[in-house]
Design an enzyme around this catalytic site. Structure first.
Site, PDB file in Angstrom:
ATOM      1  N   LYS A 193       2.356  11.039   7.162  1.00 16.20           N
ATOM      2  CA  LYS A 193       1.505  10.810   8.338  1.00 16.20           C
ATOM      3  C   LYS A 193       1.988  11.586   9.583  1.00 16.20           C
ATOM      4  CE  LYS A 193      -1.188   7.017   6.806  1.00 16.20           C
ATOM      5  NZ  LYS A 193      -0.737   6.021   5.835  1.00 16.20           N
TER       6      LYS A 193
ATOM      7  N   PHE B 234       0.856  -1.190   0.000  1.00 15.34           N
ATOM      8  CA  PHE B 234       0.000   0.000   0.000  1.00 15.34           C
ATOM      9  C   PHE B 234       0.891   1.238   0.000  1.00 15.34           C
ATOM     10  CE2 PHE B 234      -2.261   3.615   1.640  1.00 15.34           C
ATOM     11  CZ  PHE B 234      -3.405   3.594   0.862  1.00 15.34           C
TER      12      PHE B 234
ATOM     13  N   ASP C 222       9.286   2.971   2.107  1.00 12.68           N
ATOM     14  CA  ASP C 222       8.092   3.749   2.434  1.00 12.68           C
ATOM     15  C   ASP C 222       7.830   3.589   3.931  1.00 12.68           C
ATOM     16  OD1 ASP C 222       5.603   4.801   2.897  1.00 12.68           O
ATOM     17  OD2 ASP C 222       4.665   3.927   1.104  1.00 12.68           O
TER      18      ASP C 222
HETATM   19  C1  LIG Z   1      -0.934   6.095   4.332  1.00 16.88           C
HETATM   20  C2  LIG Z   1       0.158   5.561   3.494  1.00 16.88           C
HETATM   21  C3  LIG Z   1       0.470   6.120   2.248  1.00 16.88           C
HETATM   22  C4  LIG Z   1      -0.351   7.228   1.614  1.00 16.88           C
HETATM   23  O1  LIG Z   1      -0.384   8.382   2.391  1.00 16.88           O
HETATM   24  P1  LIG Z   1      -1.563   9.462   2.102  1.00 16.88           P
HETATM   25  O2  LIG Z   1      -1.192  10.623   2.994  1.00 16.88           O
HETATM   26  O3  LIG Z   1      -2.846   8.824   2.478  1.00 16.88           O
HETATM   27  O4  LIG Z   1      -1.484   9.807   0.657  1.00 16.88           O
HETATM   28  C5  LIG Z   1       1.549   5.613   1.556  1.00 16.88           C
HETATM   29  N1  LIG Z   1       2.277   4.595   2.041  1.00 16.88           N
HETATM   30  C6  LIG Z   1       2.008   4.023   3.229  1.00 16.88           C
HETATM   31  C7  LIG Z   1       2.871   2.915   3.735  1.00 16.88           C
HETATM   32  C8  LIG Z   1       0.929   4.469   3.990  1.00 16.88           C
HETATM   33  O5  LIG Z   1       0.640   3.887   5.158  1.00 16.88           O
END
Ligand SMILES: *Cc1c(COP(=O)(O)O)cnc(C)c1O
Length: 404
Positions: free
Chosen positions: A259, A145, A230
């Site tokens: 985040k 994700f 990520d």
């Molecule tokens: C939440 C998340 C995203 C996307 O972040 P948004 O601010 O919702 O665009 C990307 N990668 C990971 C691992 C995430 O948990």
């Protein structure tokens, strides 16, 4: 509507009627939050065991962050990058120091930071590796994700997230998560990067086999491709270390953060990398109107200062130990598996007993907010400012909900 909305049902009805149905939230309408607790419009209190998917690592309305936000709100909020601000430079310096990288590039949402990492990696493939224009594959992991843009959903393996959004962006190759042999076999002369979550949060807090991140690091170095981590959800103290990669002493070529970087107040994301990588970005070749704005970066800088002491990492470890201990003591037959690192857990419920959604519904009735993922898994990521008693009560509520 002629009368002002009043009850939870009123607000839910408004959302349902006027906001697109891209989520299916629990029937809870939150009006206030402080620390690890929120209150709904009827005044019922809930322990927030999701913390905005880790965006609220420092809790709701964190006094230190609110103080900085209020001050900056009255001083300067936006310049655009057409001009400098007195906030971006200090933020960039501090985030570079936190990550141990030379430079950073700020954006807003997590998905934008992932897009930024993809663009940087593609340019690096052309300019540092000398690949022709149409070349350059980024290897990603099954169950990933990374956000919601058209390019990012192009390499999602989640049907719900991807279906009917084609034509899909080419240039990505999916291998199974945690399988170093598959990754080694997939890397070829066209490969420019490996993009992965050190722990898959959305996937249900899936932790790769021990040594996997170290093996990925070694392989990327050996084959001269970029390792892109990520850490949007796994980073910034959630797992008990600043980054989930730290658990294996791994340093990726690119960190992606988001985040919690914005303190749960503003969208603030960034990538961090060394100059040899980030210098492929030249004036005009990438940008964002709000990226690196003084309001967000002032808050982000305070977040970094809070992380620099290590106190939140330590709290995640300590509260994580409490959570692990309580869950082990519970030893409930309805719990099939628990995966946990720091104050972050994925709990698989016996689907014969109830769905994850049903469990979250029962927990909400008992004053705890959590989120299901993939049918029979619930995810716990309480704010790191929670108390030990909060964590014990959380597990008691899980037990009660499973038995109800
Ligand atoms: C939440 C998340 C995203 C996307 O972040 P948004 O601010 O919702 O665009 C990307 N990668 C990971 C691992 C995430 O948990």
């Amino acid at each position: 509507m002629t009368t002002a909305p009043h009850s939870s049902a009123d607000y839910i009805d408004l959302e349902h009627r006027y906001a697109a149905h891209n989520y299916s939230p629990l029937d809870v309408v939150i009006a206030r939050g402080e620390g690890a607790w929120v209150e709904d419009v009827e005044g019922k209190r809930y322990f927030d065991a999701l913390a905005g998917y880790s965006a609220l690592n420092f809790g709701h309305s964190n006094p230190r962050l609110v103080a900085v936000a209020e001050r900056q709100l009255r001083t300067l909020t936006l310049t655009s990058r057409a001009f400098h601000s007195d906030q971006l430079g200090p933020f960039a310096r501090d985030l570079a120091a936190l990550t141990g990288k030379d430079m950073i590039l700020p954006m807003n949402s997590g998905a934008e930071a992932v897009e930024t990492a993809i663009k940087v990696t593609r340019r690096w493939g052309k300019r540092a590796k000398g690949l022709p224009e149409d070349w350059g594959t980024i290897i990603v992991m099954g169950g990933n994700f990374h956000g919601r843009t058209t390019t990012i959903v192009s390499f999602s393996t989640d049907k719900t997230a991807r279906e009917d959004y084609g034509p899909y962006t080419p240039g990505f190759l999916v291998v199974p998560y945690g399988d170093i042999h598959a990754l080694r076999a997939a890397i070829n002369d066209e490969t420019i990067g490996v993009l992965l979550e050190p722990i898959q949060g959305e996937g249900g807090v899936v932790i790769p086999p021990a040594g996997f991140l170290r093996d990925v690091r070694a392989l990327c170095t050996e084959r001269n491709v970029l390792m892109i981590a990520d850490e949007i959800q796994s980073g910034l103290a959630r797992t008990g270390r600043t980054f989930a990669c730290d658990h294996e002493d791994v340093v990726p070529d690119i960190y992606i953060m988001g985040k919690a970087l914005g303190g749960g107040i503003v969208p603030l994301s960034a990538i961090a990398a060394d100059t040899n990588v980030l210098s492929v970005i030249t004036p005009g070749s990438h940008g964002s109107t709000f990226g690196g704005n003084p309001f967000a970066t002032a808050i982000g800088r305070e977040v970094i200062a809070m992380l620099a002491t290590g106190e939140f990492q330590e709290r995640a470890r300590m509260l994580g130990d409490v959570l692990a201990g309580e869950l082990a003591a519970l030893n409930h037959p309805g719990i099939v598996e628990v995966r946990q690192r720091g104050l972050w857990a994925g709990i698989d419920v016996d689907p014969g007993l109830m769905s994850g959604k049903e469990l979250c519904h029962r927990m909400a009735e008992r004053g705890v907010l959590a989120k299901d993922t993939h049918g029979s898994t619930i995810r716990l990521a309480p704010p790191l400012v929670a108390s030990e008693d909060d964590i014990r009560s959380l597990v008691a509520v899980i037990a009660d909900s499973l038995n109800a």
